[in-house]
Design an enzyme around this catalytic site. Sequence first.
Site, PDB file in Angstrom:
ATOM      1  N   GLU A  80       5.960   5.151   0.830  1.00 33.36           N
ATOM      2  CA  GLU A  80       4.977   5.967   1.468  1.00 33.36           C
ATOM      3  C   GLU A  80       4.521   5.708   2.673  1.00 33.36           C
ATOM      4  O   GLU A  80       3.609   5.212   2.752  1.00 33.36           O
ATOM      5  CB  GLU A  80       3.221   5.245   0.187  1.00 33.36           C
ATOM      6  CG  GLU A  80       3.100   4.790  -1.265  1.00 33.36           C
ATOM      7  CD  GLU A  80       2.332   4.588  -2.150  1.00 33.36           C
ATOM      8  OE1 GLU A  80       1.099   4.483  -1.610  1.00 33.36           O
ATOM      9  OE2 GLU A  80       2.502   4.489  -3.339  1.00 33.36           O
TER      10      GLU A  80
ATOM     11  N   GLU B 102       0.568  -1.666  -7.051  1.00 28.75           N
ATOM     12  CA  GLU B 102      -0.747  -2.691  -6.610  1.00 28.75           C
ATOM     13  C   GLU B 102      -1.009  -4.109  -7.738  1.00 28.75           C
ATOM     14  O   GLU B 102      -2.265  -3.757  -7.894  1.00 28.75           O
ATOM     15  CB  GLU B 102      -1.041  -2.280  -6.010  1.00 28.75           C
ATOM     16  CG  GLU B 102      -0.811  -1.182  -5.470  1.00 28.75           C
ATOM     17  CD  GLU B 102      -2.092  -0.157  -4.005  1.00 28.75           C
ATOM     18  OE1 GLU B 102      -2.975  -0.097  -4.758  1.00 28.75           O
ATOM     19  OE2 GLU B 102      -1.812   0.534  -3.500  1.00 28.75           O
TER      20      GLU B 102
END
Length: 329
Positions: free
Chosen positions: A240, A129
Site C-alpha cells: 500500500e 492489521e
Amino acid sequence: MGLANIYKDYFDVGAAVNPRVIESGGELIKSEFNSVTCENEMKFASVHPKEGEYTFEQADKVVNFALANNLKMRGHTLVWHNQTGDWLFKGDDGSYTDKETLYSRMREHITTVVKRYAGKVYCWDVVNEAVSDKDEVSFDFPLREDSPYFTVTGSMDYLIKAFNYAYEADPNARLFYNDYNTENPNKREKIRFLLKCIKERAPVHGIGLQAHYDIYFDAEELQKSIDVFSALGLDIHITELDVSIYKHDERGVDFAVPPDDRMAMQAELYDKIFAILRKNRDKISSVTFWGLNDGVSWLNGFPVKRKNYPLLFDRDGNPKAAYERVTKF
Ligand code: GLA
C-alpha cells in the site's frame, strides 16, 4: 515504457484501484502497472453485507479488468477489524456470539470469496492489521485488543484458522499477513513473534508491508523489516505504498499547492525506497501503490480532509519528480 516494464527483472508493480478509477484512468493503469488490488471492493462489508447475502458486482468489475488486460490480481482482504459488518460478531440479541459461531461464519465467508476468485486472484491478504500499536503490549501477546475477532476468540487462533480456511479454499493461492507501521521497531518485533507462532500451525507464505510513509520516514527501517521478515522464510510484498507530504501528526496544515521543498523530499525518499527495493529483489516479489494518482488517494481524507500528494502521478495523471527518480537508475 511503464513502471512494470522498467521493473520487470525486479518485481511486479501494482496499484490499488476501484471501478471509478478504472473508468477514468484505465489507460494509465494498463501502461504503467502489471498488478492491481481492489481498494475497497473485496473487503468484508463490500462483498458480504449481511449473513447469507453476497454482493460481488464491484469486485468482479476489477477482477474482469485485470483478467482482460493481463494484470495480476491481489486479494485484499479476508479478516480485518475494520470495514466488516457487526453482524459477523453478534447474535440475534446483539451480544457477542461464541467463538465456534464466529469460526463457522469466517470459514463460510473465506471459502465463498476465495473459491469464487480461485485461479484469478493469485494471492490474498488473509489477515489485515491484527497486531497492536501499543508500545507496552508484551511481545508474547502481540494482538490488538480492539478487534472484535479478538474480543470473541481471546487468542491468536482466529489467525491460524483464517489461513487454514483460505488454504483449503484455494491451495494454490499465496497467503499473506498484511500490516502497517511494520517499520516501527517495537511493532516489527511483535509481528515477527506472531508470524513465527502462526507459521508453525498454518500456511503463511508472505508478509505485506503496507508502507504508508511520510516524507520524514527513515528508509533504513525498511531494510531492517525486509531482513527480519525474510529471515522467517516469508516472501515480501509492499502492498500500500504512498508517501504523504505531511508528518502524520501534523494537523491544521493544508497545502493547496504542494511546496517545492516537500516535493523534493518526497522525490528523494521515493528514490531511496526504490534503491532498497531493487537491492532486495530476491526477497520482494511485488510493490503496490495505494491509489493511481494524487487526486484519488485516501490521504486526501485521512487523518483529516486536506489536499495531499503522496503518489507518483499528479491529479492529471502526469508523472511527478518522484516518478523520474524511481525510473532512472
Ligand atoms: C489500510 C487498509 C487498506 C486501506 C488503507 C487506507 O491500510 O489495509 O485497505 O483501507 O488502510 O485506505
